[in-house]
Design a protein around this motif. Sequence first.
Motif, PDB file in Angstrom:
ATOM      1  N   GLN A 142      -4.509   9.264 -10.564  1.00  0.00           N
ATOM      2  CA  GLN A 142      -5.960   9.365 -10.658  1.00  0.00           C
ATOM      3  C   GLN A 142      -6.451   8.983 -12.051  1.00  0.00           C
ATOM      4  O   GLN A 142      -7.468   8.292 -12.203  1.00  0.00           O
ATOM      5  CB  GLN A 142      -6.415  10.778 -10.313  1.00  0.00           C
ATOM      6  N   GLU A 143      -5.697   9.407 -13.057  1.00  0.00           N
ATOM      7  CA  GLU A 143      -6.081   9.077 -14.436  1.00  0.00           C
ATOM      8  C   GLU A 143      -5.931   7.582 -14.703  1.00  0.00           C
ATOM      9  O   GLU A 143      -6.761   6.972 -15.379  1.00  0.00           O
ATOM     10  CB  GLU A 143      -5.218   9.875 -15.410  1.00  0.00           C
ATOM     11  N   ALA A 144      -4.895   6.977 -14.139  1.00  0.00           N
ATOM     12  CA  ALA A 144      -4.601   5.574 -14.433  1.00  0.00           C
ATOM     13  C   ALA A 144      -5.406   4.599 -13.577  1.00  0.00           C
ATOM     14  O   ALA A 144      -5.676   3.471 -14.002  1.00  0.00           O
ATOM     15  CB  ALA A 144      -3.105   5.306 -14.236  1.00  0.00           C
ATOM     16  N   ILE A 145      -5.790   5.028 -12.357  1.00  0.00           N
ATOM     17  CA  ILE A 145      -6.451   4.096 -11.421  1.00  0.00           C
ATOM     18  C   ILE A 145      -7.717   4.736 -10.847  1.00  0.00           C
ATOM     19  O   ILE A 145      -7.763   5.098  -9.659  1.00  0.00           O
ATOM     20  CB  ILE A 145      -5.502   3.696 -10.263  1.00  0.00           C
ATOM     21  N   PRO A 146      -8.757   4.887 -11.647  1.00  0.00           N
ATOM     22  CA  PRO A 146      -9.995   5.449 -11.100  1.00  0.00           C
ATOM     23  C   PRO A 146     -10.773   4.454 -10.230  1.00  0.00           C
ATOM     24  O   PRO A 146     -11.579   4.859  -9.388  1.00  0.00           O
ATOM     25  CB  PRO A 146     -10.797   5.839 -12.340  1.00  0.00           C
ATOM     26  N   ARG A 147     -10.529   3.152 -10.448  1.00  0.00           N
ATOM     27  CA  ARG A 147     -11.234   2.123  -9.687  1.00  0.00           C
ATOM     28  C   ARG A 147     -10.296   0.944  -9.460  1.00  0.00           C
ATOM     29  O   ARG A 147      -9.370   0.701 -10.236  1.00  0.00           O
ATOM     30  CB  ARG A 147     -12.489   1.618 -10.427  1.00  0.00           C
ATOM     31  N   VAL A 153     -11.749   4.831  -6.475  1.00  0.00           N
ATOM     32  CA  VAL A 153     -10.522   5.262  -5.821  1.00  0.00           C
ATOM     33  C   VAL A 153     -10.291   6.740  -6.125  1.00  0.00           C
ATOM     34  O   VAL A 153     -10.272   7.142  -7.290  1.00  0.00           O
ATOM     35  CB  VAL A 153      -9.299   4.453  -6.302  1.00  0.00           C
ATOM     36  N   ARG A 154     -10.138   7.551  -5.063  1.00  0.00           N
ATOM     37  CA  ARG A 154      -9.849   8.972  -5.236  1.00  0.00           C
ATOM     38  C   ARG A 154      -8.518   9.300  -4.562  1.00  0.00           C
ATOM     39  O   ARG A 154      -8.312   8.964  -3.390  1.00  0.00           O
ATOM     40  CB  ARG A 154     -10.955   9.827  -4.620  1.00  0.00           C
ATOM     41  N   PHE A 155      -7.619   9.938  -5.320  1.00  0.00           N
ATOM     42  CA  PHE A 155      -6.310  10.348  -4.821  1.00  0.00           C
ATOM     43  C   PHE A 155      -6.320  11.852  -4.547  1.00  0.00           C
ATOM     44  O   PHE A 155      -6.878  12.625  -5.333  1.00  0.00           O
ATOM     45  CB  PHE A 155      -5.224  10.047  -5.868  1.00  0.00           C
ATOM     46  N   TYR A 156      -5.638  12.255  -3.456  1.00  0.00           N
ATOM     47  CA  TYR A 156      -5.551  13.670  -3.113  1.00  0.00           C
ATOM     48  C   TYR A 156      -4.133  13.987  -2.632  1.00  0.00           C
ATOM     49  O   TYR A 156      -3.528  13.208  -1.878  1.00  0.00           O
ATOM     50  CB  TYR A 156      -6.529  14.034  -1.993  1.00  0.00           C
ATOM     51  N   THR A 157      -3.618  15.125  -3.047  1.00  0.00           N
ATOM     52  CA  THR A 157      -2.346  15.623  -2.533  1.00  0.00           C
ATOM     53  C   THR A 157      -2.527  16.141  -1.118  1.00  0.00           C
ATOM     54  O   THR A 157      -3.485  16.862  -0.831  1.00  0.00           O
ATOM     55  CB  THR A 157      -1.814  16.757  -3.426  1.00  0.00           C
ATOM     56  N   GLU A 158      -1.606  15.778  -0.230  1.00  0.00           N
ATOM     57  CA  GLU A 158      -1.576  16.361   1.108  1.00  0.00           C
ATOM     58  C   GLU A 158      -0.442  17.389   1.148  1.00  0.00           C
ATOM     59  O   GLU A 158      -0.689  18.586   1.065  1.00  0.00           O
ATOM     60  CB  GLU A 158      -1.390  15.274   2.170  1.00  0.00           C
ATOM     61  N   PHE A 163       0.170  11.813   0.748  1.00  0.00           N
ATOM     62  CA  PHE A 163      -1.048  11.896  -0.054  1.00  0.00           C
ATOM     63  C   PHE A 163      -2.149  11.085   0.619  1.00  0.00           C
ATOM     64  O   PHE A 163      -1.914  10.404   1.634  1.00  0.00           O
ATOM     65  CB  PHE A 163      -0.786  11.424  -1.494  1.00  0.00           C
ATOM     66  N   LEU A 164      -3.326  11.193   0.079  1.00  0.00           N
ATOM     67  CA  LEU A 164      -4.515  10.552   0.659  1.00  0.00           C
ATOM     68  C   LEU A 164      -5.224   9.748  -0.410  1.00  0.00           C
ATOM     69  O   LEU A 164      -5.303  10.163  -1.570  1.00  0.00           O
ATOM     70  CB  LEU A 164      -5.453  11.636   1.208  1.00  0.00           C
ATOM     71  N   VAL A 165      -5.734   8.589  -0.021  1.00  0.00           N
ATOM     72  CA  VAL A 165      -6.607   7.788  -0.874  1.00  0.00           C
ATOM     73  C   VAL A 165      -7.922   7.569  -0.143  1.00  0.00           C
ATOM     74  O   VAL A 165      -7.927   7.220   1.049  1.00  0.00           O
ATOM     75  CB  VAL A 165      -5.962   6.430  -1.221  1.00  0.00           C
ATOM     76  N   VAL A 166      -9.023   7.797  -0.839  1.00  0.00           N
ATOM     77  CA  VAL A 166     -10.352   7.491  -0.299  1.00  0.00           C
ATOM     78  C   VAL A 166     -10.983   6.411  -1.171  1.00  0.00           C
ATOM     79  O   VAL A 166     -11.086   6.569  -2.391  1.00  0.00           O
ATOM     80  CB  VAL A 166     -11.254   8.743  -0.252  1.00  0.00           C
ATOM     81  N   LEU A 167     -11.365   5.310  -0.528  1.00  0.00           N
ATOM     82  CA  LEU A 167     -12.035   4.205  -1.199  1.00  0.00           C
ATOM     83  C   LEU A 167     -13.538   4.314  -0.948  1.00  0.00           C
ATOM     84  O   LEU A 167     -13.959   4.505   0.196  1.00  0.00           O
ATOM     85  CB  LEU A 167     -11.523   2.860  -0.672  1.00  0.00           C
ATOM     86  N   GLU A 210       0.103  -2.580  -5.835  1.00  0.00           N
ATOM     87  CA  GLU A 210       0.708  -3.157  -7.050  1.00  0.00           C
ATOM     88  C   GLU A 210       0.475  -2.256  -8.262  1.00  0.00           C
ATOM     89  O   GLU A 210       1.383  -2.017  -9.068  1.00  0.00           O
ATOM     90  CB  GLU A 210       0.121  -4.541  -7.308  1.00  0.00           C
ATOM     91  N   ARG A 211      -0.747  -1.744  -8.393  1.00  0.00           N
ATOM     92  CA  ARG A 211      -1.080  -0.881  -9.533  1.00  0.00           C
ATOM     93  C   ARG A 211      -0.271   0.413  -9.481  1.00  0.00           C
ATOM     94  O   ARG A 211       0.194   0.917 -10.519  1.00  0.00           O
ATOM     95  CB  ARG A 211      -2.574  -0.575  -9.530  1.00  0.00           C
ATOM     96  N   ILE A 212      -0.083   0.965  -8.296  1.00  0.00           N
ATOM     97  CA  ILE A 212       0.697   2.198  -8.170  1.00  0.00           C
ATOM     98  C   ILE A 212       2.137   1.959  -8.614  1.00  0.00           C
ATOM     99  O   ILE A 212       2.717   2.779  -9.346  1.00  0.00           O
ATOM    100  CB  ILE A 212       0.640   2.719  -6.720  1.00  0.00           C
ATOM    101  N   ARG A 213       2.741   0.860  -8.203  1.00  0.00           N
ATOM    102  CA  ARG A 213       4.110   0.555  -8.625  1.00  0.00           C
ATOM    103  C   ARG A 213       4.202   0.408 -10.152  1.00  0.00           C
ATOM    104  O   ARG A 213       5.170   0.831 -10.777  1.00  0.00           O
ATOM    105  CB  ARG A 213       4.615  -0.717  -7.935  1.00  0.00           C
ATOM    106  N   GLU A 214       3.160  -0.174 -10.726  1.00  0.00           N
ATOM    107  CA  GLU A 214       3.113  -0.345 -12.176  1.00  0.00           C
ATOM    108  C   GLU A 214       3.065   1.003 -12.894  1.00  0.00           C
ATOM    109  O   GLU A 214       3.835   1.260 -13.832  1.00  0.00           O
ATOM    110  CB  GLU A 214       1.842  -1.151 -12.507  1.00  0.00           C
ATOM    111  N   VAL A 215       2.185   1.873 -12.412  1.00  0.00           N
ATOM    112  CA  VAL A 215       1.988   3.179 -13.057  1.00  0.00           C
ATOM    113  C   VAL A 215       3.216   4.068 -12.889  1.00  0.00           C
ATOM    114  O   VAL A 215       3.555   4.856 -13.778  1.00  0.00           O
ATOM    115  CB  VAL A 215       0.732   3.876 -12.481  1.00  0.00           C
ATOM    116  N   LEU A 216       3.914   3.938 -11.749  1.00  0.00           N
ATOM    117  CA  LEU A 216       5.035   4.831 -11.439  1.00  0.00           C
ATOM    118  C   LEU A 216       6.405   4.216 -11.734  1.00  0.00           C
ATOM    119  O   LEU A 216       7.427   4.768 -11.334  1.00  0.00           O
ATOM    120  CB  LEU A 216       4.976   5.236  -9.963  1.00  0.00           C
ATOM    121  N   LYS A 217       6.451   3.118 -12.467  1.00  0.00           N
ATOM    122  CA  LYS A 217       7.725   2.420 -12.678  1.00  0.00           C
ATOM    123  C   LYS A 217       8.737   3.253 -13.461  1.00  0.00           C
ATOM    124  O   LYS A 217       9.944   3.014 -13.385  1.00  0.00           O
ATOM    125  CB  LYS A 217       7.488   1.076 -13.364  1.00  0.00           C
TER     126      LYS A 217
END
Length: 406
Positions: A142-147, A153-158, A163-167, A210-217
């Motif tokens: 959430q901190e790295a990818i707000p948009r 972009v909103r991330f939520y733990t399930e 998890f959940l993403v709301v665009l 792609e952005r998620i893979r970058e942030v979580l590498k």
Amino acid sequence: MDLFSVFQELRQEGKAKILLVVLDGVGGLPLEPGGPTELEAAKTPNLDRLAEESALGLLTPVYPGLTPGSGPGHLALFGYDPFRYLVGRGALSALGLGVDFRDGDVALRGNFATLSPEGQVLDRRAGRPSTQENRRVVAKLQEAIPRVEDVEVRFYTESEHRFLVVLRGEGLGDGVTDTDPQKAGLPPLKAEALDEASRKTARLVNLLSERIREVLKDEPKINGALFRGASRRPSFPSMAEVYGLRAAAIASYPMYKGLASLVGMEVLPVEGEGDAHEGKLQALREHWDQYDFFYLHFKKPDAKGEDGDFLGKVAEIQRFDALLPEILALRPDVLALTGDHSTPALLKAHSWHPVPLLLKAPYLRQDAARRFTESEAQRGSLGHLRGMELMPLLLAHAGRLLKYGA
């Protein structure tokens, strides 16, 4: 066939309590020819005793040969035509979590996954991390990818790996294919638009992956995400409108809460983590006098089946069996026990096989079945039903349907 207008015409008030217990993914298969299924291998003295005084049968959740997702499987059990009332996993998760999910938003259900350096899926569930670990990673994303581009972009733990993403933004459609290849050893799929209105969404989902893979590498296990069930907010008729029922749901996992709220059930709070058996019983007891219909959900048989853990699924069935006397102590007038689909440990996935159905209610005919198993259910007096045929049966036994026709 949609019979809602018929039910609305025939429904009548009643005092009988209806309890629908769903053991998620309860149907199974033998690990080798001639061996027992998970239900047959389990020691279930309480279920056996209940089966002897009940009627049994087999239930095909959606349609013969079709492997149902949890959404269609459950909606059919609630009496909703799963071919007419369609909803994606994303919307179900958003509704179940109770997040800010508006008209025009698109929600996507995500799995955290482990990817190889070459980009192939090693584990679709990233080793089933704890929900606490999920929250840590979600906060990082959430901190790295707000948009992404002009879309919020909103991330939520399930829970666990889910998890959940709301665009939220202009010009979003939900006609987008999944990126989850559904098996290890393959790379994540590219999201593709199924219609012109969803081209932007598909592009954004691919950019987001792609952005998620970058942030979580730098993460050892949670280094990728797989998406499915892109969906906007649907609107369905409620069970109160259709059946005249005050209905409540008791479930731990957001998706099943979402399914229940979608059809107008009151989702009751449950204390405890995971499947929270004691918390569910407490919620059932505390609210027993307030509702006509209860939906009580247990998830773990399905999870163990998807993990290929035959003995773990047997243990979860036995765990439910130990709980059964406390449920029966409430003396429901009409009790149904079944699954929303089969999840054989042999297949490590949902399957198309029918599930056993048990009905304890007034006015039952003699029944030859003596255990709540697939083979015994074939001997039962209920025969072979479709998922959508269960609700009218429950309503009839509860005295809530008038005669049809002259």
